[in-house]
Design a protein around this motif. Sequence first.
Motif, PDB file in Angstrom:
ATOM      1  N   GLY A  64       0.909  -1.252   0.038  1.00 23.56           N
ATOM      2  CA  GLY A  64      -0.114   0.017   0.093  1.00 23.56           C
ATOM      3  C   GLY A  64       0.862   1.221  -0.035  1.00 23.56           C
ATOM      4  N   VAL A  65       0.227   2.284  -0.375  1.00 19.71           N
ATOM      5  CA  VAL A  65       0.858   3.810  -0.454  1.00 19.71           C
ATOM      6  C   VAL A  65      -0.082   4.619   0.195  1.00 19.71           C
ATOM      7  CG1 VAL A  65       2.555   3.007  -2.460  1.00 19.71           C
ATOM      8  CG2 VAL A  65       0.458   4.143  -2.757  1.00 19.71           C
ATOM      9  N   ASP A  66       0.345   5.896   0.417  1.00 23.07           N
ATOM     10  CA  ASP A  66      -0.282   6.940   0.821  1.00 23.07           C
ATOM     11  C   ASP A  66      -1.026   7.635  -0.305  1.00 23.07           C
ATOM     12  OD1 ASP A  66       0.020   6.618   3.622  1.00 23.07           O
ATOM     13  OD2 ASP A  66       2.056   7.411   3.326  1.00 23.07           O
ATOM     14  N   ALA A  67      -0.188   8.056  -1.590  1.00 25.84           N
ATOM     15  CA  ALA A  67      -0.620   8.775  -2.539  1.00 25.84           C
ATOM     16  C   ALA A  67      -0.143   8.059  -3.741  1.00 25.84           C
ATOM     17  CB  ALA A  67      -0.033  10.321  -2.191  1.00 25.84           C
ATOM     18  N   LEU A  68      -0.781   8.598  -4.965  1.00 27.34           N
ATOM     19  CA  LEU A  68      -0.137   8.061  -6.280  1.00 27.34           C
ATOM     20  C   LEU A  68      -0.464   9.225  -7.013  1.00 27.34           C
ATOM     21  CD1 LEU A  68       0.162   6.095  -8.493  1.00 27.34           C
ATOM     22  CD2 LEU A  68      -1.981   5.505  -8.673  1.00 27.34           C
ATOM     23  N   CYS A  69       0.703   9.668  -7.817  1.00 27.99           N
ATOM     24  CA  CYS A  69       0.687  11.016  -8.554  1.00 27.99           C
ATOM     25  C   CYS A  69       0.940  10.465 -10.166  1.00 27.99           C
ATOM     26  CB  CYS A  69       1.800  11.846  -8.207  1.00 27.99           C
ATOM     27  SG  CYS A  69       1.723  13.072  -9.413  1.00 27.99           S
ATOM     28  N   LEU A  70      -0.139  10.769 -10.915  1.00 28.77           N
ATOM     29  CA  LEU A  70      -0.366  10.556 -12.343  1.00 28.77           C
ATOM     30  C   LEU A  70      -0.094  11.441 -13.038  1.00 28.77           C
ATOM     31  CD1 LEU A  70      -3.063   7.796 -12.114  1.00 28.77           C
ATOM     32  CD2 LEU A  70      -0.883   7.203 -11.808  1.00 28.77           C
ATOM     33  N   ALA A  71       1.126  11.526 -13.915  1.00 25.65           N
ATOM     34  CA  ALA A  71       1.512  12.792 -14.610  1.00 25.65           C
ATOM     35  C   ALA A  71       1.041  12.160 -16.054  1.00 25.65           C
ATOM     36  CB  ALA A  71       2.956  13.338 -14.353  1.00 25.65           C
ATOM     37  N   LEU A  72       0.211  12.694 -16.714  1.00 21.15           N
ATOM     38  CA  LEU A  72      -0.074  12.171 -18.055  1.00 21.15           C
ATOM     39  C   LEU A  72       0.426  12.999 -19.007  1.00 21.15           C
ATOM     40  CD1 LEU A  72      -3.636  11.000 -17.163  1.00 21.15           C
ATOM     41  CD2 LEU A  72      -1.240   9.656 -16.997  1.00 21.15           C
ATOM     42  N   ALA A  73       1.163  12.575 -20.253  1.00 19.34           N
ATOM     43  CA  ALA A  73       1.865  13.060 -21.274  1.00 19.34           C
ATOM     44  C   ALA A  73       0.892  13.637 -22.257  1.00 19.34           C
ATOM     45  CB  ALA A  73       2.905  12.221 -22.024  1.00 19.34           C
ATOM     46  N   SER A  74      -0.373  13.436 -22.520  1.00 18.85           N
ATOM     47  CA  SER A  74      -1.216  13.766 -23.623  1.00 18.85           C
ATOM     48  C   SER A  74      -2.498  13.689 -23.000  1.00 18.85           C
ATOM     49  CB  SER A  74      -1.010  12.776 -24.970  1.00 18.85           C
ATOM     50  OG  SER A  74      -1.436  11.547 -24.458  1.00 18.85           O
ATOM     51  N   ASP A  75      -3.504  14.578 -23.874  1.00 22.74           N
ATOM     52  CA  ASP A  75      -4.601  14.551 -23.703  1.00 22.74           C
ATOM     53  C   ASP A  75      -5.604  13.229 -23.872  1.00 22.74           C
ATOM     54  OD1 ASP A  75      -4.715  17.434 -22.943  1.00 22.74           O
ATOM     55  OD2 ASP A  75      -4.814  17.920 -24.912  1.00 22.74           O
ATOM     56  N   ASP A  76      -4.978  12.503 -24.799  1.00 20.20           N
ATOM     57  CA  ASP A  76      -5.603  11.232 -25.048  1.00 20.20           C
ATOM     58  C   ASP A  76      -5.169  10.339 -23.825  1.00 20.20           C
ATOM     59  OD1 ASP A  76      -6.412  11.942 -27.472  1.00 20.20           O
ATOM     60  OD2 ASP A  76      -4.773  11.124 -28.681  1.00 20.20           O
ATOM     61  N   ASP A  77      -4.117  10.341 -23.220  1.00 22.54           N
ATOM     62  CA  ASP A  77      -4.038   9.488 -21.994  1.00 22.54           C
ATOM     63  C   ASP A  77      -5.026   9.875 -20.950  1.00 22.54           C
ATOM     64  OD1 ASP A  77      -1.847   8.042 -23.196  1.00 22.54           O
ATOM     65  OD2 ASP A  77      -0.376   9.411 -22.470  1.00 22.54           O
ATOM     66  N   ALA A  78      -5.308  11.258 -20.760  1.00 20.80           N
ATOM     67  CA  ALA A  78      -6.062  11.770 -19.779  1.00 20.80           C
ATOM     68  C   ALA A  78      -7.408  11.319 -19.765  1.00 20.80           C
ATOM     69  CB  ALA A  78      -6.010  13.066 -19.780  1.00 20.80           C
ATOM     70  N   GLN A  79      -8.012  11.269 -21.124  1.00 14.38           N
ATOM     71  CA  GLN A  79      -9.187  10.805 -21.612  1.00 14.38           C
ATOM     72  C   GLN A  79      -9.510   9.582 -21.286  1.00 14.38           C
ATOM     73  OE1 GLN A  79     -11.856  12.857 -22.126  1.00 14.38           O
ATOM     74  NE2 GLN A  79     -10.335  14.709 -22.011  1.00 14.38           N
ATOM     75  N   ARG A  80      -8.377   8.718 -21.235  1.00 10.47           N
ATOM     76  CA  ARG A  80      -8.529   7.087 -21.063  1.00 10.47           C
ATOM     77  C   ARG A  80      -8.265   6.837 -19.573  1.00 10.47           C
ATOM     78  NH1 ARG A  80      -5.706   6.850 -26.066  1.00 10.47           N
ATOM     79  NH2 ARG A  80      -3.639   6.745 -25.038  1.00 10.47           N
ATOM     80  N   LEU A  81      -8.013   7.802 -18.775  1.00  7.02           N
ATOM     81  CA  LEU A  81      -7.578   7.358 -17.367  1.00  7.02           C
ATOM     82  C   LEU A  81      -8.937   6.828 -16.864  1.00  7.02           C
ATOM     83  CD1 LEU A  81      -5.476   7.125 -15.093  1.00  7.02           C
ATOM     84  CD2 LEU A  81      -6.091   9.346 -14.576  1.00  7.02           C
ATOM     85  N   PRO A  82     -10.047   7.479 -16.762  1.00  6.28           N
ATOM     86  CA  PRO A  82     -11.104   6.931 -16.203  1.00  6.28           C
ATOM     87  C   PRO A  82     -11.756   5.724 -16.479  1.00  6.28           C
ATOM     88  CG  PRO A  82     -11.758   9.187 -16.937  1.00  6.28           C
ATOM     89  CD  PRO A  82     -10.397   8.708 -17.600  1.00  6.28           C
ATOM     90  N   GLN A  83     -11.192   4.930 -17.434  1.00  3.75           N
ATOM     91  CA  GLN A  83     -11.471   3.718 -17.911  1.00  3.75           C
ATOM     92  C   GLN A  83     -10.194   2.727 -17.393  1.00  3.75           C
ATOM     93  OE1 GLN A  83     -12.354   6.124 -20.378  1.00  3.75           O
ATOM     94  NE2 GLN A  83     -14.294   5.710 -19.220  1.00  3.75           N
TER      95      GLN A  83
END
Length: 324
Positions: A64-83
């Motif tokens: 387990g961890v306390d926090a997860l930081c996801l730095a996404l390089a593109s808008d497409d990656d960001a749109q796919r993240l909810p899935q």
Amino acid sequence: MRGPRALRQRPGVARVQDSSMNAMPLRLLCVGTVADLSDSPWGPFEARACADLDAAAAALRERGVDALCLALASDDDAQRLPQWAALAHATLDAAVVVVVPQATPALARALLERSVQDVLAQADADAAALGRALRLGVARKAIERAARKAYAIDLATGLPNHAQLLEHMTHLLALREREPAPMALLVLRVEGLTAVAAQLGVEAANVLRRKVAVRLRAGLRASDVVASIGSDAFAVLLAWIDEHASSRRVADKLVSALQQPYAVAGSAASLAVAVGLADYPEHGRDAQALLRRAVGQASSVASLGPDGQARRAELAPRPAANDE
């Protein structure tokens, strides 16, 4: 944006200290390039770099961890993240903060509905802002856990919630230490709820979640426990089984039941299901370890529709079962 200096100093785990704060270091997983947090007044951070989302999912299954930081390089990656299949697992215990090229209101709302704590635009995610988002996200997560302990029932389904499940497992495991016997925990991740919410509305998706709960409860004994542990995940505690092979048979039966079509708001809807399994004592001797394994497994395998094919899109409607 500068890469994290602490992560370059040593591969794997890097401990980032800040003498200005006496707080315990936050255990942090990072995906992508983020600001250097070594001098953040919101630290200290104990950071670990992951190459991609798959590596982050594997790391979450390990510990387990306390926090997860996801730095996404593109808008497409960001749109796919909810899935992303492992998002429910990540947000179960960790504060997830997402950094995207453009933080649009629609994307931020979609991620917040998936229990992400904060969404930052890359231009705004400097060390101060990112450190603040991570620290406050962890604090909110702690408050959320305390609130869950105060309310033992998931109001949307009427099932015990995550905290109540852990409490019940802890009591049962203490009994198992005195009177050894096999037991198992199943986690079932369902896909299709988001599509129903988009097509028919949020309340229709809540109705569908309640129908899933009814089918799970109907397929089990009175001694088994069914719990809601997320917006798209359910847990089943098999407290008494004759052998570990029995848990796989129960899992197959429940998956088959959930794959049958549903009638929701006058329309037919179908769900795809992925299942994770943790056996006691082979896969763990405490509640958190067993739950982490089962959730991680359910997040890492493909969900299966009624035809047995792996898929993530909404399934074609079929005549609904009579479970009104």
